[in-house]
Design a protein around this motif. Structure first.
Motif, short mmCIF file in Angstrom:
data_model
loop_
_atom_site.label_atom_id
_atom_site.label_comp_id
_atom_site.label_asym_id
_atom_site.label_seq_id
_atom_site.Cartn_x
_atom_site.Cartn_y
_atom_site.Cartn_z
N ILE A 174 0.84 -1.20 0.00
CA ILE A 174 0.00 0.00 0.00
C ILE A 174 0.87 1.24 0.00
CG2 ILE A 174 -1.78 1.27 1.26
CD1 ILE A 174 -2.67 -1.38 2.47
N TYR A 175 1.93 1.23 0.82
CA TYR A 175 2.84 2.37 0.90
C TYR A 175 3.42 2.70 -0.46
CZ TYR A 175 6.82 5.16 2.60
OH TYR A 175 7.73 6.16 2.82
N ARG A 176 3.90 1.69 -1.15
CA ARG A 176 4.56 1.93 -2.44
C ARG A 176 3.57 2.40 -3.51
NH1 ARG A 176 9.54 -0.76 -2.81
NH2 ARG A 176 9.77 0.26 -4.84
N ILE A 177 2.37 1.84 -3.49
CA ILE A 177 1.36 2.22 -4.48
C ILE A 177 0.95 3.68 -4.29
CG2 ILE A 177 -1.01 1.88 -5.25
CD1 ILE A 177 0.88 -0.19 -6.34
N LEU A 178 0.64 4.07 -3.05
CA LEU A 178 0.25 5.45 -2.79
C LEU A 178 1.40 6.41 -3.08
CD1 LEU A 178 -1.86 5.12 0.49
CD2 LEU A 178 -2.66 5.19 -1.86
N PHE A 418 -6.63 0.49 -10.30
CA PHE A 418 -7.05 0.89 -8.96
C PHE A 418 -7.90 -0.21 -8.33
CE2 PHE A 418 -9.87 3.15 -5.98
CZ PHE A 418 -8.92 3.79 -5.19
N GLY A 419 -8.83 -0.77 -9.10
CA GLY A 419 -9.65 -1.86 -8.58
C GLY A 419 -8.83 -3.09 -8.26
N THR A 420 -7.84 -3.37 -9.10
CA THR A 420 -6.96 -4.52 -8.84
C THR A 420 -6.19 -4.32 -7.55
OG1 THR A 420 -6.72 -4.91 -11.23
CG2 THR A 420 -5.09 -5.93 -9.78
N MET A 421 -5.75 -3.09 -7.32
CA MET A 421 -5.03 -2.79 -6.08
C MET A 421 -5.94 -3.00 -4.87
SD MET A 421 -4.59 -0.23 -3.58
CE MET A 421 -5.09 1.32 -4.32
N ILE A 422 -7.18 -2.53 -4.96
CA ILE A 422 -8.14 -2.72 -3.87
C ILE A 422 -8.36 -4.20 -3.60
CG2 ILE A 422 -10.54 -2.42 -3.19
CD1 ILE A 422 -9.04 0.16 -2.97
N TYR A 423 -8.50 -4.99 -4.66
CA TYR A 423 -8.70 -6.43 -4.48
C TYR A 423 -7.49 -7.08 -3.84
CZ TYR A 423 -9.09 -11.37 -5.50
OH TYR A 423 -9.11 -12.74 -5.36
N THR A 424 -6.29 -6.68 -4.26
CA THR A 424 -5.07 -7.26 -3.70
C THR A 424 -5.01 -7.04 -2.20
OG1 THR A 424 -3.89 -6.91 -5.77
CG2 THR A 424 -2.55 -7.25 -3.80
N VAL A 425 -5.30 -5.83 -1.78
CA VAL A 425 -5.26 -5.50 -0.35
C VAL A 425 -6.32 -6.27 0.41
CG1 VAL A 425 -5.59 -3.66 1.35
CG2 VAL A 425 -4.25 -3.22 -0.73
N THR A 426 -7.56 -6.25 -0.08
CA THR A 426 -8.63 -6.89 0.66
C THR A 426 -8.51 -8.40 0.70
OG1 THR A 426 -10.01 -6.82 -1.34
CG2 THR A 426 -10.28 -5.02 0.21
N SER A 427 -8.08 -8.99 -0.40
CA SER A 427 -7.99 -10.45 -0.41
C SER A 427 -6.88 -10.94 0.50
CB SER A 427 -7.74 -10.96 -1.84
OG SER A 427 -6.49 -10.51 -2.32
N CYS A 428 -5.81 -10.17 0.61
CA CYS A 428 -4.68 -10.60 1.45
C CYS A 428 -4.86 -10.27 2.92
CB CYS A 428 -3.39 -9.96 0.95
SG CYS A 428 -2.84 -10.54 -0.67
N THR A 429 -5.64 -9.23 3.22
CA THR A 429 -5.78 -8.83 4.63
C THR A 429 -7.05 -9.32 5.28
OG1 THR A 429 -6.79 -6.75 3.93
CG2 THR A 429 -4.41 -6.74 4.29
N HIS A 430 -8.12 -9.48 4.47
CA HIS A 430 -9.39 -9.85 5.06
C HIS A 430 -9.83 -11.25 4.68
CE1 HIS A 430 -9.95 -5.37 4.02
NE2 HIS A 430 -9.27 -5.48 5.15
N GLY A 431 -9.08 -11.87 3.78
CA GLY A 431 -9.49 -13.18 3.31
C GLY A 431 -10.68 -13.13 2.38
N GLY A 432 -10.88 -11.93 1.72
CA GLY A 432 -12.02 -11.77 0.81
C GLY A 432 -11.83 -12.53 -0.46
#
Length: 432
Positions: A174-178, A418-432
């Motif tokens: 997230i840090y690097r993307i932002l 942007f959507g791919t980035m959101i999915y990457t974060v949510t799938s890895c942190t929330h198990g979505g």
């Protein structure tokens, strides 16, 4: 006269070959290279152009008298008309204009023809593409007041909040993307993916956003020790935005929210201001701006009815949602830097997830409406919600789990970066 003779003697290639630094055989009528690529072949006029300033403040070139083509190579009238109607200038704030000519367009995107083919007319934008943000039918499906209290949650946890356990690699991601969003904006190479292209076109650009994209350029290569001065400059503009945001209309409030977020990320990623007290206050102000902008509406009424909304209303709603998601990710990075817990943004539950890249990238009303009709056929019910990327509720049975996974798969088929980035974060942190 001496300069004119010198420029003529030095010209060994036509304009296209000269630009490409390629060898030109100067064949009468059209050189071989231009003929093989279907390009217009012309040579500079003897008169030297002089610089002038256009209405946007950018520099343009003009020559005294009529610029006639060299008698060695006649340009068809259709080609002249095509070049005249397709050349455009995009101005972001006070930055230098970026010119896009038909030759660049044809060279990069059209197939290379072995023989010159018929002229392909490219029409200028129609009146239907003119954007009118005066009448927007938006509403907020969530309690937006909870957004302004977001900063308190890390210090005073509220019952029912769900902690996000960020692995170190996800925090770094997230840090690097932002940080990359900041770099793109500072260098003038584009805008972050939560800003719609129409928001920075000169005809509809809002002052807070255009000022921001110009002002942050001072942070591209700051001299050692000058970071504090640059931070003071940005800080004054941020204070001005916050002092007057209640006076803005819906669209300008969105631009102010986006500009304030960009300023905050520049202070953090480029000017290292995280430890200052003023930065803490800035983050509280940012969330207040987010709350006020969200109060103006986060969804189109037509979206709720599963119908096609007005293009302008959708642009504002989608840009607001994307900016909110980016702010929440930024908030998570700041909490991680301070060693604080981060919480799931449950107050955003029910908002649509970032939508199709074809819709976000459409630059004409007709193209957008066509893309939205396709979107409606893909989603016979409501589109994917952001909370469908969060952990599955424990009470979901197996058919419901499969249905959610299927909806996410359909959503992933058309999302942008942007959507791919959101999915990457949510799938890895929330198990979505």
């Amino acid at each position: 006269m001496k300069a004119a003779r010198y420029s003529t003697s030095r010209q060994k290639a036509c304009n296209s070959c000269s630009t490409a630094k390629a060898k030109c055989d100067r064949k009468v009528g059209c050189c071989t290279r231009c003929a093989s690529r279907g390009l217009s072949c012309s040579y500079p006029h003897l008169l030297l152009p002089t610089a002038s300033t256009d209405s946007t403040g950018g520099n343009t070139l003009s020559a005294p008298g009529d610029l006639l083509p060299s008698p060695e190579c006649e340009i068809p009238a259709a080609a002249d008309a095509r070049s005249a109607t397709t050349e455009s200038t995009l101005v972001i704030g006070d930055a230098s204009p970026i010119n896009s000519s038909f030759e660049t367009f044809a060279g990069n995107y059209l197939p290379k023809a072995k023989e010159p083919g018929p002229e392909i007319p490219i029409l200028p934008p129609t009146k239907s593409d003119t954007l009118d943000f005066s009448s927007l039918e938006l509403f907020s499906p969530i309690n937006v007041d909870d957004i302004s209290n977001r900063w308190l949650h890390a210090y005073i946890p509220v019952s029912g909040q769900k902690i996000k356990q960020y692995p170190p690699n996800i925090t770094s991601f997230i840090y690097r993307i932002l940080k990359s969003y900041v770099a793109v904006a500072i260098r003038g190479r584009g805008v972050p993916p939560f800003i719609h292209a129409s928001q920075v076109m000169s005809a509809s650009a809002s002052l807070p956003l255009s000022t921001c994209l110009s002002l942050i350029r001072i942070c591209e290569n700051p001299l050692p020790g000058s970071e504090g001065v640059a931070a003071d400059v940005l800080g004054r503009e941020m204070s001005n935005l916050f002092d007057h945001y209640m006076e803005y209309d819906n669209v300008t409030q969105l631009a102010a929210f986006q500009a304030y977020l960009i300023y905050s990320m520049v202070l953090f990623f480029r000017l290292s201001q995280i430890s200052s007290i003023s930065f803490r206050q800035a983050m509280m102000n940012l969330q207040q701006l987010a709350c006020s902008s969200s109060r103006g509406g986060l969804m189109c009424i037509a979206e709720q009815r599963h119908a096609r909304p007005k293009w302008e209303a959708w642009i504002v709603a989608e840009a607001k949602r994307r900016t909110l998601f980016a702010m929440y990710l930024f908030d998570s990075v700041l909490s991680s830097q301070d060693g604080l817990q981060t919480f799931l943004g449950t107050e955003l539950q029910g908002l649509p997830a970032p939508i199709s890249k074809h819709l976000w990238a459409s630059q004409t009303r007709q193209g957008w409406e066509t893309a939205y009709n396709i979107y409606l056929t893909d989603w016979l019910e409501e589109g994917l919600r952001i909370d469908e990327l969060w952990p599955m509720p424990a009470d979901l049975d197996e058919p419901a789990r499969l249905e959610r996974r299927n909806r996410v798969d359909i959503w992933l088929e058309s999302v942008d970066e942007f959507g791919t980035m959101i999915y990457t974060v949510t799938s890895c942190t929330h198990g979505g």
